[in-house]
Design an enzyme around this catalytic site. Structure first.
Site, PDB file in Angstrom:
ATOM      1  N   ARG A   1       0.847  -1.197   0.000  1.00 27.31           N
ATOM      2  CA  ARG A   1       0.000   0.000   0.000  1.00 27.31           C
ATOM      3  C   ARG A   1       0.879   1.242   0.000  1.00 27.31           C
ATOM      4  O   ARG A   1       2.092   1.181   0.176  1.00 27.31           O
ATOM      5  CB  ARG A   1      -0.871   0.021   1.266  1.00 27.31           C
ATOM      6  N   GLY A   2       0.238   2.394  -0.170  1.00 29.62           N
ATOM      7  CA  GLY A   2       0.957   3.637  -0.023  1.00 29.62           C
ATOM      8  C   GLY A   2       1.295   3.898   1.435  1.00 29.62           C
ATOM      9  O   GLY A   2       0.740   3.289   2.347  1.00 29.62           O
TER      10      GLY A   2
ATOM     11  N   THR B   1       3.679   1.380   9.816  1.00 27.42           N
ATOM     12  CA  THR B   1       2.660   1.528  10.840  1.00 27.42           C
ATOM     13  C   THR B   1       2.589   0.257  11.665  1.00 27.42           C
ATOM     14  O   THR B   1       3.131  -0.781  11.277  1.00 27.42           O
ATOM     15  CB  THR B   1       1.285   1.879  10.247  1.00 27.42           C
ATOM     16  N   TYR B   2       1.940   0.384  12.807  1.00 32.37           N
ATOM     17  CA  TYR B   2       1.721  -0.753  13.703  1.00 32.37           C
ATOM     18  C   TYR B   2       0.264  -1.160  13.641  1.00 32.37           C
ATOM     19  O   TYR B   2      -0.634  -0.318  13.586  1.00 32.37           O
ATOM     20  CB  TYR B   2       2.084  -0.377  15.141  1.00 32.37           C
TER      21      TYR B   2
ATOM     22  N   CYS C   1       4.433   6.274  10.280  1.00 27.91           N
ATOM     23  CA  CYS C   1       4.162   7.027   9.054  1.00 27.91           C
ATOM     24  C   CYS C   1       5.289   7.994   8.706  1.00 27.91           C
ATOM     25  O   CYS C   1       5.082   8.972   7.986  1.00 27.91           O
ATOM     26  CB  CYS C   1       2.834   7.766   9.147  1.00 27.91           C
TER      27      CYS C   1
END
EC number: 2.3.1.181
Length: 216
Positions: free
Chosen positions: A68-69, A73-74, A171
């Site tokens: 994905r873009g 992230t967690y 991010c």
């Protein structure tokens, strides 16, 4: 439109396999649009823009290339992940509008719990002002579009262990923290959040138009 709900954490490979299969079927008009609300076991995902230097604790949890873009992230228990598989051929071929609508979806859902979620220029996702110039991220977005069918989606922090975000630079943004509904004093259940998300989805996206598809 199908809504799916997972009662137990779903492995990341299982979720990817489901999305790949579903979007292929949507493209071929063999299945309808779908939103899947779930939790994952603790893990980190790397988007297509992820900087390896932002993975601070590579041995803490499994790490997956997401496709994905976005960046790192967690995901984990207490976080509501929404995988949104919509047919933009029917909804207008506008990816920016789709991302904006995902943000609006979370903003409206948070408002039901008296939380003011806000957008920030140049930073996709939803933020909460904490006073004194501090602001924390409560909702993340990372999407992919294949043949105008969307997949991946959003993650909203309900009651995750926020310490697990310390293993990454979330991010790619090191200047701000993360928060959750529970951290903000709103002890909502995942089921209550799901209901708010469904109401917000209907208000923001509406039903899928029924006009015939155009060729791609």
């Amino acid at each position: 439109m199908e809504w799916r709900f997972a009662d137990t954490p779903v492995s990341y490979p299982e979720a990817l396999a489901f999305m790949d299969d579903r979007i292929a079927k949507i493209r071929e008009d063999r299945a309808g649009e779908c939103v899947w609300l779930l939790e994952h076991p603790p893990l980190y995902t790397a988007g297509t823009s992820a900087d390896p230097a932002d993975l601070l604790s590579p041995d803490r949890f499994p790490v997956y290339a997401a496709g994905r873009g976005g960046q790192y992230t967690y995901h984990g228990p207490g976080q509501r992940v929404g995988y949104v598989m919509l047919d933009l051929r029917r909804r207008g071929k506008d990816v920016r509008c789709f991302v904006h609508n995902l943000e609006e979806l979370m903003i409206r859902a948070l408002a039901e719990f008296n939380i003011r979620g806000e957008r920030r220029e140049g930073r996709v996702g939803i933020w909460v002002a904490r006073g004194g110039g501090r602001e924390d991220k409560i909702g993340a977005i990372g999407v992919r579009v294949r043949h105008w069918i969307t997949f991946h989606g959003f993650a909203l922090n309900v009651e995750p262990d926020l310490s697990h975000f310390s293993g990454i630079v979330p991010c790619g943004i090191s200047d701000h923290g993360v928060t959750s509904l529970w951290d903000l004093g709103q002890t909502a259940t995942l089921q209550e959040v799901d209901s708010a998300l469904m109401r917000s989805f209907d208000a923001v996206f509406g039903p899928c138009p029924t006009e015939s598809l155009t060729s791609t």
